[in-house]
Structures are given as structure tokens and as C-alpha cells.
Design an enzyme around this catalytic site. Structure first.
Site, PDB file in Angstrom:
ATOM      1  N   TYR A 176       0.851  -1.185   0.000  1.00  0.00           N
ATOM      2  CA  TYR A 176       0.000   0.000   0.000  1.00  0.00           C
ATOM      3  C   TYR A 176       0.893   1.244   0.000  1.00  0.00           C
ATOM      4  CZ  TYR A 176      -4.436  -2.375   0.918  1.00  0.00           C
ATOM      5  OH  TYR A 176      -5.574  -3.135   0.821  1.00  0.00           O
ATOM      6  N   HIS A 366     -17.197  -3.571  -2.002  1.00  0.00           N
ATOM      7  CA  HIS A 366     -15.802  -4.005  -2.119  1.00  0.00           C
ATOM      8  C   HIS A 366     -15.538  -5.220  -1.238  1.00  0.00           C
ATOM      9  CE1 HIS A 366     -11.557  -3.821  -2.951  1.00  0.00           C
ATOM     10  NE2 HIS A 366     -11.268  -3.734  -1.665  1.00  0.00           N
TER      11      HIS A 366
END
Length: 519
Positions: A176, A366
Site C-alpha cells: 500500500y 468491495h
């Protein structure tokens, strides 16, 4: 356009009972189109048609194997017109959303997997179809029953790119990357009206999702704080403490398979007002399971904003399960349900001043690889009401979808985000986490009018097994569950019941940050 070469174009419209398709295909042979549960050529509900010597041939069929689709006894796909024109075969046809034919598939809201094919030649008769070949076929995910976006930008729209700055993707499975941004100073309030992905060509398999977070306005962000890019969830000096509360307010969200998102014509997301710090964090989830090295990426999101204000301020609310290892999905389940909550106490706190409630106009679900369905619902006065369900959720097609009818959430409602996972091909426990091989269950709700409400999510505590004194709860829970026989149906049923009834710790967050409370 369904295929990458622009051969097969599909148009459609729908009402409450029927859907009408029109296929424009660059062939003077036969055309095939259908609905498939898994995106494969069989089993599927299909139609095949062609035009020969001015006569249109068209049949409702179903496929069951590697052979010619069988003509249905009940012809529920109805031909409206057909012709050959400028090297194309054009077929227009209609059917009910739900038929009574066991060989047909119902068309529901959410993701639909369509299949298509074509052949350069006409068949000699109805039951002598030549094989279309491997290159003249395909599958695509579509939102057949979602309203079309009004794809229009105002003439005074201003472009701004949140992009990675030549980021080197590490040779690790999951990474990330966070990049701080400061928007150019605005002399007055503006509205964000559209955003779209800008994925670098050839990097589509690396970029899993992108979120742009809006940082709270009460912090004085210095240039030094924003100078460094960093690994988002690493506890090191490159991650300024002042930026940690930014993740309580998702401004833009995109994931693999998604396209541009145009706001409804009356709604804009505010920029440059008193609640706007002008500081944002671009978070990019890179997925690199082959551990490829040397990949440098500049993907991101592009937004358009305008000084011409729209009628209403909009915003995004994060609901569902907070991302944490206390979310557990054991192996062996054809269907396992995990549910995240936003309590009635939280909605009362955040919406109590707004008796008319907030209007949800779009939903972005999601989940990760085990996700099979995502359901967004509320409980009001003991009755469960559906906001949006996608019973055919596809990891590779995570598209924000407009609502056919806006849904109102009021103070006192409980918001439920439930994900259904398929783990019967797994031999180990899957937990919640940031990796693609871990799981998430999130519903981003786009709504108006904007209120001070950024996140409302929960974490299961499994208090039936653990108490408040238990240290290292995620590890202890996995230790307990790894000893279970997950092939035993009774064991699986018992754990689903425990999951459904466990206590949760909840985040009820404003745009200035959030805190955890039990319920």
C-alpha cells in the site's frame, strides 16, 4: 462494446418487467448472446440469430456442454427486428426479467455475466451451427439494471490528477503506497463532479484499488508533513501522525474493473469550503503475487471540479467491517456470511439533526477473492430493507453503481453490510486484512446532503470464545479455530451462528477522526 476489437456492440434499456437488447455485430453470419452464472459458454441461457436471404432466424436456447446449444421448448426471448446493414448483423430482442422457464436465467440488479459470440457464415439450418472458434467469443460483466450515468462535464470543469509519482512497486505480494497531495488554493467553494481511473498501460494487473482520503480541516498541515511518500500502514517516521486521521474520510474510491463515475446533475462533492483542508492522501493498493521487480507506476485517479455549484453537497460514507484480523472465514463453506454494522446509536448521533435523512444515490461494494455476494441493507423499526444487493459480485468488476431509486437512511436506522464468501475450495482460515489474499467487506455509500459522517464500521469480537482480558485476540482466535474439523457440517453451522451473534466493536466517525465503541 463487449470485445477489445470493437466487433460486438450491445445496447439495452429496461423497465420494471422487461429488458430490450439491440446487438450490432460486424459479421454477416450468426450472432450469439447469453447470460451465464460463471462467464463460461455453458451452462448458459442464450439466443442465436442470423439473417439469410432477407429472413431473420432467431431462437431461444440453452447450453449444457461443448456442443450446439439446445432450442428451448419455451421461447421467452422475443425477436423484435433483424437486418444486415453495412457489414453488420443487427438484432433487436426483448424478454421478461424473470421467466418461468427453468432453462432461463433471471436478470436481477447487480452484476450480470454476459457471453457473446459470432461466426462469419450463416448456418445451413437451425440445428447445424458451425463452431464460432476461440477467437470469436467472449464474456463481460455488466450492470444491466443500473441507470446509465449522465456523461457530461461542464465547460468550466478543472482537471486535477492524484497520481503516483514514478512509484517503484516492491517485489512483495501486497503493498500500500500513500502519496500526500495539497490541492491548489481555491478562492471559493467548488464541486467535484466526476472522477476516473488513470491506470498506466500494462499495469492493470498490479493496481488493485485506489482511495483518495480527505484530511480533516482542523490540522495545520505543513509542507514538511506532505513532503514524503510512504508505505501506508507501516509504523515509521515517514508516516506523520497528523495524517493518520485522514483515513476516516474517503473522498474517492475505485477498484479493479471500475470506470469513470459521474455525479448526478444535482450533486457535487464540495471543495474549498470551510470544512476543506485542501489536503488529500492517495492510497494505492498494489497486488504483485508473482513478485515481479523493477515495475515503476504512475497510476491514479483524475477528478474534475467546477466553480459552478450544483444544488446539493454530496459525500461518501464507509460502512461494513473495519479491516482487521478478527474477521474470520473458515474453509469448507459454500456460503459463509460476515456482517458489519453501523448501529442505530451511531446514525442517531450523526443524523439526529436531519429528520429527512440522507439520500443514497450510488453504492460501491468491495470485497476480495472469496467474495460471492455483497448486500447493503438497513434495519428500521425491526424491518430489514434493501439498499442494494449484488448476488453475483465479481472481484474483477468492482464498479460503483447508481441506484434506480434513491434510498433514504434516517436517524435510528441500523446499517448492515453483509458479504457472502465461498471457501469450500480452501484448506485454511482466511482473515480480514489489506492483502488481496485476505478479505474485506465494505460498502461505500455515496449520498446527499453531506453531513459530518465519514465512517461507520465494526469489528466482531467473538466474545463467546474470548474475553476482554484475552491478549493477542486475533492469534488466539485462529489458534482455537485451527483445531476445528471444518469438514464437519455441524461445526460449520455452529460457527456461522456464533459469527451472527457475536458482539462487535464499532467505529462511529466524523470527518475529524473516529473512536471505537462496543455494542
Amino acid at each position: 462494446v463487449l470485445d477489445s476489437n470493437g466487433v460486438f456492440e450491445l445496447f439495452w434499456k429496461y423497465n420494471n418487467t422487461h429488458i430490450t437488447f439491440e446487438a450490432h455485430v460486424k459479421t454477416l453470419g450468426y450472432v450469439g448472446f447469453g447470460l451465464s452464472p460463471h462467464g463460461q459458454m455453458f451452462p448458459a441461457d442464450v439466443v442465436i440469430g442470423w439473417v439469410k436471404d432477407g429472413t431473420v432466424h432467431f431462437k431461444d436456447r440453452h447450453s449444457t456442454g461443448h456442443y450446439e446449444p439446445i432450442i428451448d421448448k419455451s421461447q421467452d426471448w422475443i425477436l423484435l427486428s433483424g437486418k444486415e446493414e453495412n457489414g453488420k448483423t443487427i438484432l433487436k430482442f426483448v424478454r421478461k426479467l424473470r421467466t418461468c422457464d427453468k432453462d432461463d436465467r433471471s436478470i436481477e440488479e447487480g452484476t450480470t455475466k454476459v457471453i457473446f459470440s459470432w461466426h462469419p457464415e450463416d448456418p445451413q439450418h437451425e440445428t447445424g451451427l458451425p463452431f464460432h472458434g476461440d477467437s470469436n467469443k467472449g464474456a463481460k460483466n455488466l450492470l444491466l439494471l443500473s441507470p446509465a450515468q449522465h456523461r457530461h462535464l461542464p465547460a468550466d470543469a478543472i482537471k486535477f490528477d492524484f497520481v503516483n509519482k514514478q512509484t517503484l512497486i516492491p517485489n512483495k505480494d501486497t503493498y500500500y503506497h500513500c502519496t500526500p497531495y495539497r490541492l491548489p488554493k481555491l478562492d471559493k467553494k467548488h464541486h467535484m463532479v466526476m472522477f476516473e481511473p488513470t491506470i498506466e498501460k500494462g499495469h492493470e494487473d498490479f493496481v488493485h484499488h485506489i482511495i483518495v482520503y480527505k484530511c480533516p480541516a482542523h490540522v495545520n498541515y505543513t509542507d514538511a508533513m506532505l513532503a514524503n511518500e510512504y508505505e501506508c500502514y507501516a509504523n515509521d517516521y515517514k508516516h506523520p501522525m497528523e495524517l493518520r486521521d485522514c483515513t476516516s474520510s474517503a473522498f474517492l474510491a475505485w477498484a479493479v474493473g471500475g470506470g469513470p463515475m459521474y455525479m448526478p446533475e444535482k450533486v457535487g462533492f464540495p471543495l474549498g469550503d470551510d470544512d476543506d483542508s485542501g489536503v488529500f492522501i492517495l492510497e494505492t493498493h498494489y497486488n504483485n503475487p508473482t513478485l515481479k521487480s523493477g515495475v515503476i507506476d504512475s497510476s491514479g485517479l483524475r477528478m474534475y471540479y467546477t466553480p459552478t455549484l450544483r444544488k446539493i453537497d454530496g459525500d461518501t460514507l464507509y460502512t461494513g467491517l473495519a479491516v482487521y484480523e478478527m474477521q474470520v472465514i473458515p474453509p469448507g463453506y459454500p456460503k459463509f456470511a460476515s456482517t458489519g454494522y453501523c448501529s442505530s446509536e451511531c446514525t442517531s448521533k450523526r443524523l439526529g439533526h436531519l429528520p429527512e435523512g440522507i439520500h443514497v444515490f450510488a453504492v460501491f461494494p468491495h470485497s476480495h477473492l472469496l467474495g460471492h455476494a455483497v448486500r447493503n441493507r438497513i434495519v428500521r423499526n425491526g424491518e430489514e430493507l434493501m439498499i442494494n444487493d449484488d448476488e453475483n459480485y465479481d472481484f474483477d468488476y468492482q464498479e460503483a453503481r447508481l441506484m434506480n431509486k434513491e434510498f433514504i437512511i434516517k436517524a435510528g436506522d441500523t446499517i448492515k453490510t453483509q458479504c457472502i464468501y465461498k471457501s469450500d475450495d480452501k484448506d485454511h482460515i482466511t482473515v480480514g486484512g489489506i492483502s488481496t489474499r485476505q478479505e474485506m467487506c465494505i460498502g461505500f455509500l455515496m449520498y446527499y446532503p453531506k453531513v459530518d459522517f465519514g465512517i461507520c464500521a465494526s469489528i466482531p469480537q467473538y466474545n463467546q470464545y474470548l474475553d476482554d482480558k484475552t491478549q493477542h485476540k486475533p492469534a488466539k482466535l485462529r489458534e482455537l479455530l485451527n483445531a476445528r474439523d471444518w469438514k464437519n457440517e455441524t461445526v460449520r453451522a455452529e460457527f456461522q451462528k456464533v459469527t451472527d451473534e457475536t458482539m462487535h466493536v464499532m467505529s462511529c466517525g466524523s470527518h475529524q477522526g473516529y473512536k471505537m465503541v462496543s455494542f
